[in-house]
Design a protein around this motif. Sequence first.
Motif, PDB file in Angstrom:
ATOM      1  N   MET A 201       0.856  -1.187   0.000  1.00  0.00           N
ATOM      2  CA  MET A 201       0.000   0.000   0.000  1.00  0.00           C
ATOM      3  C   MET A 201       0.889   1.233   0.000  1.00  0.00           C
ATOM      4  O   MET A 201       1.931   1.262   0.658  1.00  0.00           O
ATOM      5  CB  MET A 201      -0.936   0.016   1.211  1.00  0.00           C
ATOM      6  N   SER A 202       0.464   2.271  -0.711  1.00  0.00           N
ATOM      7  CA  SER A 202       1.261   3.486  -0.823  1.00  0.00           C
ATOM      8  C   SER A 202       1.058   4.387   0.388  1.00  0.00           C
ATOM      9  O   SER A 202       0.062   4.283   1.104  1.00  0.00           O
ATOM     10  CB  SER A 202       0.865   4.243  -2.092  1.00  0.00           C
ATOM     11  N   MET A 203       2.007   5.282   0.605  1.00  0.00           N
ATOM     12  CA  MET A 203       1.894   6.244   1.694  1.00  0.00           C
ATOM     13  C   MET A 203       0.666   7.123   1.497  1.00  0.00           C
ATOM     14  O   MET A 203      -0.036   7.449   2.452  1.00  0.00           O
ATOM     15  CB  MET A 203       3.156   7.109   1.764  1.00  0.00           C
ATOM     16  N   TYR A 204       0.405   7.502   0.236  1.00  0.00           N
ATOM     17  CA  TYR A 204      -0.767   8.343  -0.050  1.00  0.00           C
ATOM     18  C   TYR A 204      -2.052   7.608   0.326  1.00  0.00           C
ATOM     19  O   TYR A 204      -2.933   8.181   0.983  1.00  0.00           O
ATOM     20  CB  TYR A 204      -0.776   8.720  -1.528  1.00  0.00           C
ATOM     21  N   ARG A 205      -2.161   6.350  -0.090  1.00  0.00           N
ATOM     22  CA  ARG A 205      -3.366   5.579   0.216  1.00  0.00           C
ATOM     23  C   ARG A 205      -3.503   5.364   1.716  1.00  0.00           C
ATOM     24  O   ARG A 205      -4.607   5.451   2.266  1.00  0.00           O
ATOM     25  CB  ARG A 205      -3.313   4.241  -0.509  1.00  0.00           C
ATOM     26  N   ASN A 206      -2.402   5.095   2.382  1.00  0.00           N
ATOM     27  CA  ASN A 206      -2.447   4.905   3.832  1.00  0.00           C
ATOM     28  C   ASN A 206      -2.910   6.171   4.541  1.00  0.00           C
ATOM     29  O   ASN A 206      -3.761   6.118   5.442  1.00  0.00           O
ATOM     30  CB  ASN A 206      -1.071   4.496   4.357  1.00  0.00           C
ATOM     31  N   GLY A 207      -2.341   7.311   4.150  1.00  0.00           N
ATOM     32  CA  GLY A 207      -2.707   8.569   4.796  1.00  0.00           C
ATOM     33  C   GLY A 207      -4.146   8.948   4.547  1.00  0.00           C
ATOM     34  O   GLY A 207      -4.868   9.363   5.459  1.00  0.00           O
ATOM     35  N   LEU A 208      -4.586   8.798   3.281  1.00  0.00           N
ATOM     36  CA  LEU A 208      -5.969   9.135   2.942  1.00  0.00           C
ATOM     37  C   LEU A 208      -6.941   8.191   3.649  1.00  0.00           C
ATOM     38  O   LEU A 208      -7.978   8.630   4.174  1.00  0.00           O
ATOM     39  CB  LEU A 208      -6.158   9.039   1.426  1.00  0.00           C
ATOM     40  N   GLY A 209      -6.618   6.902   3.677  1.00  0.00           N
ATOM     41  CA  GLY A 209      -7.479   5.936   4.350  1.00  0.00           C
ATOM     42  C   GLY A 209      -7.584   6.202   5.834  1.00  0.00           C
ATOM     43  O   GLY A 209      -8.677   6.120   6.417  1.00  0.00           O
ATOM     44  N   PHE A 210      -6.466   6.533   6.442  1.00  0.00           N
ATOM     45  CA  PHE A 210      -6.448   6.833   7.878  1.00  0.00           C
ATOM     46  C   PHE A 210      -7.348   8.016   8.206  1.00  0.00           C
ATOM     47  O   PHE A 210      -8.249   7.920   9.050  1.00  0.00           O
ATOM     48  CB  PHE A 210      -5.010   7.103   8.311  1.00  0.00           C
ATOM     49  N   ILE A 211      -7.146   9.131   7.529  1.00  0.00           N
ATOM     50  CA  ILE A 211      -7.895  10.352   7.853  1.00  0.00           C
ATOM     51  C   ILE A 211      -9.380  10.192   7.549  1.00  0.00           C
ATOM     52  O   ILE A 211     -10.245  10.505   8.381  1.00  0.00           O
ATOM     53  CB  ILE A 211      -7.309  11.553   7.076  1.00  0.00           C
ATOM     54  N   SER A 212      -9.711   9.703   6.351  1.00  0.00           N
ATOM     55  CA  SER A 212     -11.115   9.637   5.949  1.00  0.00           C
ATOM     56  C   SER A 212     -11.899   8.630   6.789  1.00  0.00           C
ATOM     57  O   SER A 212     -13.038   8.912   7.205  1.00  0.00           O
ATOM     58  CB  SER A 212     -11.214   9.280   4.470  1.00  0.00           C
ATOM     59  N   LEU A 213     -11.315   7.468   7.077  1.00  0.00           N
ATOM     60  CA  LEU A 213     -12.045   6.443   7.818  1.00  0.00           C
ATOM     61  C   LEU A 213     -12.199   6.796   9.298  1.00  0.00           C
ATOM     62  O   LEU A 213     -13.240   6.506   9.902  1.00  0.00           O
ATOM     63  CB  LEU A 213     -11.352   5.092   7.663  1.00  0.00           C
TER      64      LEU A 213
END
Length: 336
Positions: A201-213
């Motif tokens: 998983m990419s850093m971008y996907r991890n960061g976006l998933g963390f914040i949004s969820l």
Amino acid sequence: MNGRINWIDWGKAIAVMTVVFCHLPQSQDWFYYRYLQACIITIFFFISGYLKKDRGSDKENWKKYWNSLILPYLIYNIIVYPYWFIRYYILNGNMPDLFTALKPIIGALLFEHESSYAEPLNGPLWYLPAILFMHVTVDLCRKTKYTHTIMIGLCVISFILYAANKQWDFVHSMTPVGIFRRLPYYYIGYVMGRQKPFHQMSMYRNGLGFISLILLSIIFFYLHLNEGRTLPHVILFYPFNLCFLFGFIYSCKLLSTFKTDIIINISIGTILIIGLHFPIIGIYNYLTGYTCYQWYDAMPTALLITAILYPLILFAKHRVPLLIGRKASIWNKPKE
């Protein structure tokens, strides 16, 4: 320590320190406190399902369960019993009679049950027999051709029982209530553990998933908290926990690029921290006079309690592995 999954070590370490944080007395009027209380334990059930092995005979599985779940449950209840006596004496000014002294023993034997004849002895340990139940349930289901059908059916039944218990309050033991509430997350972890979806998983996907969820989880929890009707209240329990769970996983994936022995050891010592933090908190509160923490007091206190237990984790890892749920056969094994 080869073969360890770093994001899982981060997840267990952060989760167990959050459990310590949540067991420090704080006001139930505080939103963040009720939020963490409601969802942090979900992490342990998901990870337990995720790491569940499909191989192993019944005999091998029960040996593992004996060392990793059953013995720690018994050991830490026994360790805490003298603390219960001292606490009782300080609060009441006299020693308990026989019936009162037996109540926590009965409570522990009934998986931290609370009633007129029993009380929890070491309440945080309830999750060990709950996880044992889930492991054994999967073992039994795997003997059939309908593993997933049966497990999905059991998850539906657990939802019904949770809703019924919320309405009529017919079960008071922490373990069955925990099973009602958390079985679906264990099963989701078990299914995903077969697929290993978190390797790339990419850093971008991890960061976006963390914040949004996490934000979505907070919204669902707010609705859950303010929903007065039983069924909608119970239904909302699941989406806010699911959003929190995967948001938390994404945050751990962000941290997994950093590997440190401290986090690995705290992860290894999860059972020890769960088993001993309750009396440590009681002693600390008695010495300091704390009766209600603000979050900015509770956070460093949780870290302090973890630090107090950290040397014991290192000692247990090399000398008394039963304290961290490992096989007794590696006692006194030299450090590799």
